[in-house]
Write an enzyme that holds these catalytic residues in place. Sequence first.
Site, mmCIF file in Angstrom:
data_model
loop_
_atom_site.group_PDB
_atom_site.id
_atom_site.type_symbol
_atom_site.label_atom_id
_atom_site.label_comp_id
_atom_site.label_asym_id
_atom_site.label_seq_id
_atom_site.Cartn_x
_atom_site.Cartn_y
_atom_site.Cartn_z
ATOM 1 N N SER A 72 -9.127 -1.055 -4.688
ATOM 2 C CA SER A 72 -9.759 -2.204 -5.362
ATOM 3 C C SER A 72 -11.230 -2.016 -5.726
ATOM 4 O O SER A 72 -11.791 -2.851 -6.430
ATOM 5 C CB SER A 72 -9.614 -3.456 -4.498
ATOM 6 O OG SER A 72 -8.288 -3.911 -4.602
ATOM 7 N N TYR A 251 -12.334 -10.407 -0.596
ATOM 8 C CA TYR A 251 -11.278 -11.421 -0.538
ATOM 9 C C TYR A 251 -11.709 -12.599 0.339
ATOM 10 O O TYR A 251 -12.840 -13.048 0.232
ATOM 11 C CB TYR A 251 -9.963 -10.777 -0.071
ATOM 12 C CG TYR A 251 -9.571 -9.599 -0.928
ATOM 13 C CD1 TYR A 251 -9.387 -9.746 -2.292
ATOM 14 C CD2 TYR A 251 -9.429 -8.331 -0.390
ATOM 15 C CE1 TYR A 251 -9.032 -8.679 -3.089
ATOM 16 C CE2 TYR A 251 -9.084 -7.252 -1.190
ATOM 17 C CZ TYR A 251 -8.892 -7.435 -2.532
ATOM 18 O OH TYR A 251 -8.564 -6.377 -3.330
HETATM 19 N N1 GLU Z 1 -3.422 -1.351 -5.190
HETATM 20 C C1 GLU Z 1 -3.662 -2.506 -4.419
HETATM 21 C C2 GLU Z 1 -2.945 -3.673 -5.046
HETATM 22 O O1 GLU Z 1 -3.189 -4.012 -6.180
HETATM 23 C C3 GLU Z 1 -5.133 -2.748 -4.276
HETATM 24 C C4 GLU Z 1 -5.378 -3.605 -3.139
HETATM 25 C C5 GLU Z 1 -6.784 -3.480 -2.548
HETATM 26 O O2 GLU Z 1 -7.398 -2.412 -2.519
HETATM 27 O O3 GLU Z 1 -7.250 -4.501 -2.063
HETATM 28 O O4 GLU Z 1 -2.115 -4.263 -4.416
#
Ligand code: GLU
Length: 315
Positions: A72, A251
Amino acid sequence: MASKLDLAAPDLARIVAEVAAEVQPHRGEGHVADYIPALARVDGKRFGLAVITVDGETAEAGDAWMPFSIQSISKVFTLTLALQRLGDELWKRVGREPSGSRFNSIVQLEAEHGIPRNPFINAGAIVVTDALMEGRPPMEVVTDIRDNLRRFADNATIDVDKEVASSEAATGFRNYSLANFMRGFDNLKSPVEDTLTAYFHQCSLRITCRQLARAGLFLANGGKDPISGEQIISPEHARRICAVMMTCGHYDASGEFAFQVGLPGKSGVGGGILAVVPGKAAIGVWSPGLNESGTSQVGALALEKLAAKTGWSVF
Ligand code: GLU
């Protein structure tokens, strides 16, 4: 030349070494992401830290040279490209408020009519990638994103991990549902499959702490790469990207990160974190074990210690 840092280079090297020594007993803490095999088999005891200042000083410790999955953190760089190309029009399709929800939550998206809360939750990042598509085939967009990351990092070796990309596509059911949902609200312009192909590949780029810090340095310097002299993005957009990193970069644990570290940052489930010290430096840190919110546990601890020792918190 006088440093803008109030911190001499030997002091920075000493502090980085101290931080690495202090986190040593914590290595291996947290849980390595295990939703795909290529991430699950990464050694959870790895730890790397790299700092690069706007004066061009660098300090590193541990596995700062070792590539890991950007995941991300790539969202920072696609947001940069989308703002550079579309300007503030982008904000019609994605908000800039913290979500307080998990990274792949769908509930909020329904309540808010397919406009994701911010560019760093998955739904928001998928919209940002969609904004970069402009009718192009997905792999052309992937090359565009990769080449720009290479330019920001001043490193031509950065590339996509194909195994990670195909595993992301094979397991990304929630991302498919988010994308379809937004397409239903007309907030996705390209076919779902195309936008997600580009999104999964951007998450699968491999990068080192050293390259990550270098790639983020323009954000510490008003959008201008202080080493190449290139104005990558306007000062206003750089300021806004940093604001979104501060409020939404982790998040539903973004508040905790601001509380403990006090720097704009963006984490990824590969265990990396990019942190920006406005006017001073960029930091790449990596340790694969994640906390409950999907941010590197030892990486966040290292940043907390680094911010305390340097006085670099923005607060
Ligand atoms: N590839 C992950 C997804 O889109 C990224 C999640 C992350 O790094 O928080 O689910």
